[in-house]
Write a protein that holds these residues in place. Structure first.
Motif, PDB file in Angstrom:
ATOM      1  N   ARG A 155     -13.821   3.324  10.149  1.00 35.21           N
ATOM      2  CA  ARG A 155     -12.515   3.963  10.014  1.00 35.21           C
ATOM      3  C   ARG A 155     -12.481   5.235  10.856  1.00 35.21           C
ATOM      4  N   THR A 156     -11.295   5.809  10.995  1.00 34.19           N
ATOM      5  CA  THR A 156     -11.160   7.069  11.734  1.00 34.19           C
ATOM      6  C   THR A 156     -10.884   8.254  10.819  1.00 34.19           C
ATOM      7  N   ASP A 157     -10.355   8.004   9.627  1.00 35.22           N
ATOM      8  CA  ASP A 157     -10.076   9.084   8.671  1.00 35.22           C
ATOM      9  C   ASP A 157     -11.205   9.115   7.654  1.00 35.22           C
ATOM     10  N   THR A 158     -12.119  10.083   7.768  1.00 39.21           N
ATOM     11  CA  THR A 158     -13.300  10.143   6.916  1.00 39.21           C
ATOM     12  C   THR A 158     -13.459  11.550   6.346  1.00 39.21           C
ATOM     13  N   THR A 159     -14.416  11.715   5.436  1.00 42.35           N
ATOM     14  CA  THR A 159     -14.667  13.060   4.915  1.00 42.35           C
ATOM     15  C   THR A 159     -15.142  13.996   6.019  1.00 42.35           C
ATOM     16  N   TYR A 160     -15.847  13.477   7.014  1.00 41.73           N
ATOM     17  CA  TYR A 160     -16.322  14.326   8.113  1.00 41.73           C
ATOM     18  C   TYR A 160     -15.135  14.839   8.937  1.00 41.73           C
ATOM     19  N   THR A 161     -14.208  13.945   9.291  1.00 40.76           N
ATOM     20  CA  THR A 161     -13.054  14.396  10.076  1.00 40.76           C
ATOM     21  C   THR A 161     -12.202  15.364   9.266  1.00 40.76           C
ATOM     22  N   ARG A 162     -12.046  15.098   7.971  1.00 39.28           N
ATOM     23  CA  ARG A 162     -11.229  15.995   7.152  1.00 39.28           C
ATOM     24  C   ARG A 162     -11.903  17.357   7.002  1.00 39.28           C
ATOM     25  N   SER A 163     -13.229  17.362   6.918  1.00 37.80           N
ATOM     26  CA  SER A 163     -13.949  18.639   6.824  1.00 37.80           C
ATOM     27  C   SER A 163     -13.805  19.452   8.101  1.00 37.80           C
ATOM     28  N   VAL A 164     -13.854  18.785   9.253  1.00 35.87           N
ATOM     29  CA  VAL A 164     -13.699  19.506  10.529  1.00 35.87           C
ATOM     30  C   VAL A 164     -12.299  20.086  10.634  1.00 35.87           C
ATOM     31  N   ARG A 165     -11.295  19.327  10.217  1.00 35.89           N
ATOM     32  CA  ARG A 165      -9.934  19.872  10.224  1.00 35.89           C
ATOM     33  C   ARG A 165      -9.836  21.098   9.323  1.00 35.89           C
ATOM     34  N   GLN A 166     -10.496  21.044   8.163  1.00 32.59           N
ATOM     35  CA  GLN A 166     -10.511  22.196   7.265  1.00 32.59           C
ATOM     36  C   GLN A 166     -11.205  23.391   7.928  1.00 32.59           C
ATOM     37  N   MET A 167     -12.260  23.123   8.680  1.00 28.18           N
ATOM     38  CA  MET A 167     -12.991  24.193   9.357  1.00 28.18           C
ATOM     39  C   MET A 167     -12.091  24.911  10.367  1.00 28.18           C
ATOM     40  N   LEU A 168     -11.373  24.171  11.166  1.00 33.55           N
ATOM     41  CA  LEU A 168     -10.488  24.791  12.151  1.00 33.55           C
ATOM     42  C   LEU A 168      -9.339  25.533  11.474  1.00 33.55           C
ATOM     43  N   LEU A 169      -8.870  24.987  10.347  1.00 30.21           N
ATOM     44  CA  LEU A 169      -7.787  25.636   9.620  1.00 30.21           C
ATOM     45  C   LEU A 169      -8.257  26.952   9.017  1.00 30.21           C
ATOM     46  N   ARG A 170      -9.432  26.941   8.382  1.00 26.45           N
ATOM     47  CA  ARG A 170      -9.954  28.159   7.754  1.00 26.45           C
ATOM     48  C   ARG A 170     -10.306  29.217   8.785  1.00 26.45           C
ATOM     49  N   ALA A 171     -10.703  28.782   9.969  1.00 28.85           N
ATOM     50  CA  ALA A 171     -11.063  29.729  11.025  1.00 28.85           C
ATOM     51  C   ALA A 171      -9.836  30.321  11.714  1.00 28.85           C
ATOM     52  N   GLY A 172      -8.666  29.782  11.422  1.00 28.25           N
ATOM     53  CA  GLY A 172      -7.446  30.303  12.030  1.00 28.25           C
ATOM     54  C   GLY A 172      -7.277  29.919  13.483  1.00 28.25           C
ATOM     55  N   VAL A 173      -7.834  28.783  13.889  1.00 33.07           N
ATOM     56  CA  VAL A 173      -7.641  28.319  15.269  1.00 33.07           C
ATOM     57  C   VAL A 173      -6.162  28.019  15.463  1.00 33.07           C
ATOM     58  N   PRO A 174      -5.519  28.668  16.417  1.00 29.93           N
ATOM     59  CA  PRO A 174      -4.061  28.521  16.552  1.00 29.93           C
ATOM     60  C   PRO A 174      -3.657  27.137  17.041  1.00 29.93           C
ATOM     61  N   GLU A 175      -2.488  26.706  16.643  1.00 27.03           N
ATOM     62  CA  GLU A 175      -1.972  25.435  17.143  1.00 27.03           C
ATOM     63  C   GLU A 175      -1.820  25.506  18.658  1.00 27.03           C
ATOM     64  N   GLY A 176      -2.148  24.406  19.313  1.00 27.32           N
ATOM     65  CA  GLY A 176      -2.070  24.347  20.764  1.00 27.32           C
ATOM     66  C   GLY A 176      -3.308  24.849  21.465  1.00 27.32           C
ATOM     67  N   ALA A 177      -4.287  25.380  20.711  1.00 18.54           N
ATOM     68  CA  ALA A 177      -5.517  25.876  21.335  1.00 18.54           C
ATOM     69  C   ALA A 177      -6.292  24.719  21.965  1.00 18.54           C
ATOM     70  N   GLU A 178      -6.974  25.026  23.069  1.00 24.25           N
ATOM     71  CA  GLU A 178      -7.800  24.017  23.732  1.00 24.25           C
ATOM     72  C   GLU A 178      -9.158  23.939  23.040  1.00 24.25           C
ATOM     73  N   VAL A 179      -9.550  22.723  22.720  1.00 26.16           N
ATOM     74  CA  VAL A 179     -10.774  22.488  21.947  1.00 26.16           C
ATOM     75  C   VAL A 179     -11.610  21.429  22.649  1.00 26.16           C
ATOM     76  N   MET A 180     -12.922  21.652  22.658  1.00 23.44           N
ATOM     77  CA  MET A 180     -13.883  20.658  23.114  1.00 23.44           C
ATOM     78  C   MET A 180     -14.817  20.355  21.949  1.00 23.44           C
ATOM     79  N   ILE A 181     -15.097  19.068  21.703  1.00 28.01           N
ATOM     80  CA  ILE A 181     -16.007  18.672  20.634  1.00 28.01           C
ATOM     81  C   ILE A 181     -17.223  17.993  21.240  1.00 28.01           C
TER      82      ILE A 181
END
Length: 467
Positions: free
Chosen positions: A308-334
């Motif tokens: 699947r593509t929606d997993t606890t790992y992906t949801r945790s990473v989204r939470q990490m970026l949200l808590r860190a205040g990464v602004p919308e539209g920011a350029e990200v490399m994973i």
């Protein structure tokens, strides 16, 4: 975007010798034709079954019993003729019941016979490029699997393990592991895992496990949680490693290695040379200590991420970026290793994620990602693969597969001295190869990510958890 290529570097100390016999490319082409024929025969059986079991036929039987009887007899002959489709009944409640009985009675439809031959050709093609597969004992094992002789296959793999050990045996058969699993699914008496085999034959994304046939939805229930991320303080070793980091693929892999695989991930904020603030996310792979733990980096999470593509790992990473205040539209490399790379491509497949952030690069290290496609076609995907590593082949694409990656992707593959799994899968093995024998690949990846050069403003680890 970089020019599309797939490069393979051959280990200089062990040059591949040309194998005699049919060109492997011709074997693969023949397997594709057989696979297409097998899938067409299976579809024909499903259509005939649907027509034969249709309520419309029952309704016509009331009005025109002679016509209905003749139609039913003709359809039954077509679906059971050993000289034609064989026992080709499938699909729907009636079709699946009959197919299950036929599977337990070891009745092999023509579609299955052609599929087996297609897989056999893939295995033969892989053996030309991987001489260890052509060794007598390994060939005895693969031939037994192709023939459906499970007792002989078990004996052969036991002798192979006694001779080579578990890790080297796994490494030996890894180029055709998906084919062997698919063959087992087709030829055993369990009809519920056949779907894995047919999807593998067609080059699709399996949605069930290969042994029992458990659906992805069931595995999802084993990997619950909305995902969470909390700031964490680096230990002295991680802090020391991060102080020497920079915009270099080897340094990124070193950092991932230092993070370990017990739930930590890293968010890096970079004041880039062009004045733009960009972010790099570093994601480690799986912890094999337990089947399941409180973090997304466990074995259950790995199965879930593959299916699947929606997993606890992906949801945790989204939470990490949200808590860190990464602004919308920011350029990200994973950058991710193993399960971290799977999670990176899963995030790239998430339309909401790529609509929120500008995901410029996904760099995976030893990850089975080739059956996924990013939602944003401008995301540059770079896949680093040690061909002795078992894990990247778990997506169904390997030396025996006729399926290829998108032209926009860059796959850099090589072999090195770390033959045995799991050593060949370790992030440090990848870092060492890129530092030494594959330095040209290191330079190439670094050239792709020059936009992320600049001053590292912050290196913040986060503890990811399932809940």
């Amino acid at each position: 975007m970089a020019a599309p290529t797939t490069d393979v570097a051959v280990e200089p100390t062990a040059p591949a010798r040309p194998a005699e016999g049919t060109d492997p490319a011709l074997l693969i082409e023949a397997s594709v034709l057989l696979a297409d024929a097998a899938l067409a025969a299976r579809r024909t059986g499903a259509e005939l079954t649907a027509a034969w079991a249709s309520w419309r036929v029952g309704l016509q039987a009331v009005r025109r019993p002679g016509w209905a009887f003749g139609t039913a007899v003709s359809a039954a002959r077509a679906l059971t003729d050993p000289a034609g489709l064989g026992l080709a009944v499938n699909g729907g409640l009636v079709g699946e019941t009959v197919r299950s009985v036929g599977a337990m009675a070891r009745r092999r439809p023509a579609a299955v016979a052609m599929a087996v031959d297609a897989f056999a050709l893939r295995i033969e093609a892989a053996a030309r490029a991987h001489p260890n597969l052509a060794a007598p004992l390994a060939k005895r094992f693969t031939d037994a699997v192709v023939a459906g002789r499970r007792v002989e296959a078990l004996r052969a793999v036991r002798e192979l393990t006694d001779l080579l050990g578990v890790t080297r045996t796994l490494t030996t058969v890894s180029p055709v592991l998906m084919e062997l699993l698919a063959l087992n699914g087709l030829l055993d008496e369990n009809p519920t895992n056949d779907g894995f085999a047919w999807v593998t034959l067609a080059g699709g994304v399996p949605t069930t496990d290969p042994f029992v046939g458990l659906p992805a939805g069931f595995i999802r229930h084993l990997n619950p949680g909305r995902g969470s991320a909390e700031r964490a303080e680096p230990d002295p070793l991680l802090e020391r490693v991060l102080t020497r980091s920079g915009n270099d693929i080897v340094r990124y892999i070193d950092d991932i290695s230092a993070l370990g695989n017990h739930g930590l991930a890293l968010l890096r904020r970079i004041a880039c040379a062009d004045g733009t603030e960009r972010y790099a996310v570093l994601l480690p792979g799986t912890s094999f200590g337990r089947l399941s733990n409180s973090t997304p980096q466990d074995v259950v999470g790995a199965f879930d991420g593959c299916l699947r593509t929606d997993t606890t790992y992906t949801r945790s990473v989204r939470q990490m970026l949200l808590r860190a205040g990464v602004p919308e539209g920011a350029e990200v490399m994973i950058v991710g290793h193993s399960l971290g790379g799977i999670t990176a491509i899963n995030l790239a497949c998430d339309l909401d994620f790529v609509s929120t952030y500008r995901l410029t690069h996904v760099i995976t290290v030893g990850s089975p990602i080739d059956n996924k496609r990013p939602a944003d076609p401008t995301t540059q995907v770079v896949s680093l693969v040690n061909e002795h590593d078992v894990i990247p082949g778990l997506d169904g694409r390997g030396p025996a597969s006729a399926n290829d990656i998108p032209e926009s992707w860059i796959e850099l593959a090589w072999t090195d001295e770390t033959y045995d799994y799991p050593l060949s899968h370790a992030p440090q093995a990848y870092a060492d190869s890129l530092s030494d024998s594959q330095s040209a690949y290191r330079d190439r990846v670094n050239a792709l990510i020059t936009a992320y050069e600049g001053e590292i403003v912050a290196n913040q680890p986060y503890q990811l958890r399932d809940k």
